[in-house]
Design a protein around this motif. Sequence first.
Motif, PDB file in Angstrom:
ATOM      1  N   VAL A 186      -4.177  -6.755  -2.694  1.00 38.19           N
ATOM      2  CA  VAL A 186      -4.204  -6.385  -1.274  1.00 38.19           C
ATOM      3  C   VAL A 186      -2.807  -6.470  -0.665  1.00 38.19           C
ATOM      4  N   LEU A 187      -2.080  -7.532  -0.968  1.00 35.65           N
ATOM      5  CA  LEU A 187      -0.733  -7.677  -0.412  1.00 35.65           C
ATOM      6  C   LEU A 187       0.211  -6.601  -0.937  1.00 35.65           C
ATOM      7  N   THR A 188       0.072  -6.261  -2.217  1.00 40.56           N
ATOM      8  CA  THR A 188       0.905  -5.194  -2.778  1.00 40.56           C
ATOM      9  C   THR A 188       0.580  -3.855  -2.142  1.00 40.56           C
ATOM     10  N   PHE A 189      -0.709  -3.572  -1.963  1.00 38.44           N
ATOM     11  CA  PHE A 189      -1.098  -2.326  -1.299  1.00 38.44           C
ATOM     12  C   PHE A 189      -0.526  -2.268   0.119  1.00 38.44           C
ATOM     13  N   THR A 190      -0.629  -3.369   0.846  1.00 37.59           N
ATOM     14  CA  THR A 190      -0.140  -3.396   2.230  1.00 37.59           C
ATOM     15  C   THR A 190       1.363  -3.179   2.292  1.00 37.59           C
ATOM     16  N   GLU A 191       2.091  -3.841   1.390  1.00 33.12           N
ATOM     17  CA  GLU A 191       3.549  -3.657   1.363  1.00 33.12           C
ATOM     18  C   GLU A 191       3.911  -2.218   1.037  1.00 33.12           C
ATOM     19  N   SER A 192       3.220  -1.612   0.085  1.00 32.48           N
ATOM     20  CA  SER A 192       3.499  -0.226  -0.283  1.00 32.48           C
ATOM     21  C   SER A 192       3.113   0.733   0.836  1.00 32.48           C
ATOM     22  N   TRP A 193       2.025   0.457   1.497  1.00 33.61           N
ATOM     23  CA  TRP A 193       1.550   1.315   2.591  1.00 33.61           C
ATOM     24  C   TRP A 193       2.546   1.344   3.743  1.00 33.61           C
ATOM     25  N   ASN A 194       3.301   0.241   3.899  1.00 39.90           N
ATOM     26  CA  ASN A 194       4.233   0.135   5.029  1.00 39.90           C
ATOM     27  C   ASN A 194       5.688   0.351   4.628  1.00 39.90           C
ATOM     28  N   MET A 195       5.957   0.776   3.387  1.00 38.02           N
ATOM     29  CA  MET A 195       7.346   0.928   2.963  1.00 38.02           C
ATOM     30  C   MET A 195       8.056   2.012   3.777  1.00 38.02           C
ATOM     31  N   VAL A 196       9.312   1.731   4.131  1.00 35.72           N
ATOM     32  CA  VAL A 196      10.107   2.663   4.937  1.00 35.72           C
ATOM     33  C   VAL A 196      11.472   2.910   4.298  1.00 35.72           C
ATOM     34  N   GLU A 197      12.182   1.824   3.931  1.00 34.01           N
ATOM     35  CA  GLU A 197      13.545   1.983   3.428  1.00 34.01           C
ATOM     36  C   GLU A 197      13.594   2.807   2.144  1.00 34.01           C
TER      37      GLU A 197
END
Length: 258
Positions: A186-197
């Motif tokens: 879940v944390l990995t999905f959330t981080e990937s979903w919010n990636m910007v840089e």
Amino acid sequence: MDRNKGKKSLPALFLLALLFLFPVLYMLFRSVYTAGDGISFLSYYEVLLGRPEYLVRFFRSLGMCLLIAAGQTLISCLAGTAFAKYRFIGDRFWFAVFVLFMILPIQVTLLPNYILLEMLGFLNSWKALIIPAVFSPFGTVWLTFVFRAVPDGSLDAARIDGANQLQLIRYIITPAAKPAVVTLFVLTFTESWNMVEQPMIFLEREQDYPLSVFLAAVSQGDIGIQSVCGLLCLVPVTFFFLYYREELTDGLKDVLWG
């Protein structure tokens, strides 16, 4: 006395919850209300039916993030088992390297990743987003600490019964640490979903940007469409956090308090 104190704290907690939910409630309100037309669901129609480019990016980003989360979870289970249950030459050194790279800010690793991805020919494709995220050291470090708590006796008994290493991971180690494994996913999905840089540096064409970057440019003059797009962007993460709320609580507890 303690029960009375708990009841007295409920209004304060309710107000605190409203404070955190205010942006979501505001988007929900503006998605159906405009000053000129009043209550209207036209913005939902435009996003879901009239402008398919948003939904295309939504599902493409969803697929990419699911692939990243599943890939990092799988690799972290394998590597975490190696560090937690086996001894090999340089194991402490390599684990220290994993920890070091985990605590480095993402801005520090962007340039080395860019150079490596350019050498491999992965720039300007979603490989540049997926591969570095799949091999992130965070999951390995996370699961190493958790897997160390799995009793060695259970593994020895399974080996006597003829289980191979992959069967040990699948049927013994992973089920015993299910909350932590789910939390990592879940944390990995959330981080990937919010990636910007990463998309802005590794991708040149704007049409290749995932939803997290594309969302900022959606109908900047139409607050209703922006609100609908923002609400839809919240759906996957909210679903995972609500569906796996018990596993998330237990998984974070295992790591923070052992």
